[in-house]
Design a protein around this motif. Sequence first.
Motif, PDB file in Angstrom:
ATOM      1  N   GLU A  85      -6.858   3.142  -4.289  1.00 40.37           N
ATOM      2  CA  GLU A  85      -7.817   3.126  -3.196  1.00 40.37           C
ATOM      3  C   GLU A  85      -8.444   4.508  -2.974  1.00 40.37           C
ATOM      4  O   GLU A  85      -9.621   4.606  -2.650  1.00 40.37           O
ATOM      5  CB  GLU A  85      -7.122   2.662  -1.904  1.00 40.37           C
ATOM      6  CG  GLU A  85      -6.522   1.259  -1.974  1.00 40.37           C
ATOM      7  CD  GLU A  85      -7.571   0.183  -1.993  1.00 40.37           C
ATOM      8  OE1 GLU A  85      -8.591   0.317  -1.306  1.00 40.37           O
ATOM      9  OE2 GLU A  85      -7.388  -0.822  -2.738  1.00 40.37           O
ATOM     10  N   SER A  86      -7.628   5.555  -3.110  1.00 41.14           N
ATOM     11  CA  SER A  86      -8.099   6.934  -2.943  1.00 41.14           C
ATOM     12  C   SER A  86      -7.142   7.854  -3.701  1.00 41.14           C
ATOM     13  O   SER A  86      -6.229   7.374  -4.395  1.00 41.14           O
ATOM     14  CB  SER A  86      -8.160   7.314  -1.453  1.00 41.14           C
ATOM     15  OG  SER A  86      -6.855   7.294  -0.885  1.00 41.14           O
ATOM     16  N   LYS A 118      -4.317  -1.210  -7.880  1.00 34.98           N
ATOM     17  CA  LYS A 118      -5.639  -0.611  -7.647  1.00 34.98           C
ATOM     18  C   LYS A 118      -5.476   0.687  -6.855  1.00 34.98           C
ATOM     19  O   LYS A 118      -4.742   0.722  -5.867  1.00 34.98           O
ATOM     20  CB  LYS A 118      -6.535  -1.573  -6.865  1.00 34.98           C
ATOM     21  CG  LYS A 118      -6.863  -2.845  -7.620  1.00 34.98           C
ATOM     22  CD  LYS A 118      -7.740  -3.759  -6.773  1.00 34.98           C
ATOM     23  CE  LYS A 118      -8.050  -5.045  -7.508  1.00 34.98           C
ATOM     24  NZ  LYS A 118      -8.861  -5.985  -6.680  1.00 34.98           N
ATOM     25  N   CYS A 133      -2.605   3.849  -3.078  1.00 29.78           N
ATOM     26  CA  CYS A 133      -2.684   2.898  -4.193  1.00 29.78           C
ATOM     27  C   CYS A 133      -1.961   1.612  -3.755  1.00 29.78           C
ATOM     28  O   CYS A 133      -0.972   1.676  -3.022  1.00 29.78           O
ATOM     29  CB  CYS A 133      -2.014   3.507  -5.432  1.00 29.78           C
ATOM     30  SG  CYS A 133      -2.264   2.534  -6.939  1.00 29.78           S
ATOM     31  N   LEU A 175       0.865  -1.186   0.000  1.00 30.28           N
ATOM     32  CA  LEU A 175       0.000   0.000   0.000  1.00 30.28           C
ATOM     33  C   LEU A 175       0.907   1.243   0.000  1.00 30.28           C
ATOM     34  O   LEU A 175       1.720   1.431   0.904  1.00 30.28           O
ATOM     35  CB  LEU A 175      -0.898   0.006   1.232  1.00 30.28           C
ATOM     36  CG  LEU A 175      -1.893   1.169   1.320  1.00 30.28           C
ATOM     37  CD1 LEU A 175      -2.938   1.085   0.189  1.00 30.28           C
ATOM     38  CD2 LEU A 175      -2.578   1.187   2.676  1.00 30.28           C
TER      39      LEU A 175
END
Length: 404
Positions: free
Chosen positions: A42-43, A40, A47, A16
Amino acid sequence: MKQIQGSFITGYVTVLVKGKRPELFFQACNEQGITVWDIKKESDNTCKGNVKLNAIASLRQVKRRTGYKLRFVDKKGYPFILKRFLRRKEVILGLLLSILLVFFLSNIIWEVRVTGVPKDIEEKIDKQLEEYGIHQGAWTFSLAPPTEVQQKLVNDIPELLWVGVHQKGTSYVLEGVEKTIVKEEEVEGPRNLVATKKGVIQKMYVSKGLPKVQVNDYVEPGDILVSGKLQFDESQDKDKKEKQFDLVAAEGDIIAKTWYETEVTVPLTANHELLTGKSESKYHLKINNFELPIWGFGSPDYKEIHREREGNNLYFLKWKLPVKIVETKLSEKRYNQVDRSKEEAVNIGIEQAKNELKLQLGPDAEIVSENILHESTGNGKVKLTLYMAVEEDIVKEVPINQGD
């Protein structure tokens, strides 16, 4: 996709990333040759993506240059599973002890089964096996090889003609064949006793029939010794004389002296290999053609060594493992050379010829005398030609043709 194949085996982590535009961190990783997948966002500031375990060091170098914050949120793959497993020492110890227990129980004899013989012989076999140390609960490594057990059983139990010994996992299976005494088929009905060999009659005992020879008579093969045709009185008739006969099955024991000429050769020098009784054992763990020493290192200080190798298979439950425990027994041996005189060689040759003739004629024949017809010495050997007299049964039963 090829770059991430096998990642579960080698292990991978989920990273992360926190910071402004975190996707740029994974772009920098890609530029450094670090494989990243399943990225992906996340915000706006976080990521995450997957990275191989062996790329973590390179990943940290990129972090120091870019200033992003990293946190490992997940770990997957065999290395992490193994690490978690190794932390549980009690489970590992229990598993190892269980495997050792199963292995130990798989190499113990739990059943000894004898087939193919009557109950009385089966009991004798069981008793002998107990003496050999073969019984329920015996450790398989302590047992003699099946071929040796077979030979011992045949020698120790006269009623056995043959026995097969097989070890099937934790079972010891023996299949025996009982000796059957084949009696010579008797001729039914009236019969004569005739000579099978030429000789001189020594002893006669006739229980039924009419003797045709006497003691000290010389007979040829086919001569009638005892006739089964008994003659009674002659009935007088005015026109003719008619002899009355009764036919019986002749019975009797007739021993005759027969003669045999044999040749035998005896060396004047005999070499014998003797074991002194000193021995050492080595043990190897054999896997296919590879052998790993596990006990008994070095070599004994013997000038001459006699080697015996014996391999025992290892079992796990009912399966035979491709592993053997091999015992090599090293025994000290010496060679003993014996020089014989001519007289000693002659005596040995006579005994050897007697034993060979007895083996040929059977235990009931008796050698009563022997004479040396010819004796020669050459090339370190003594050659003898012997003429031996034997007393033996020469009787053969021949049926009488009642039409005669």
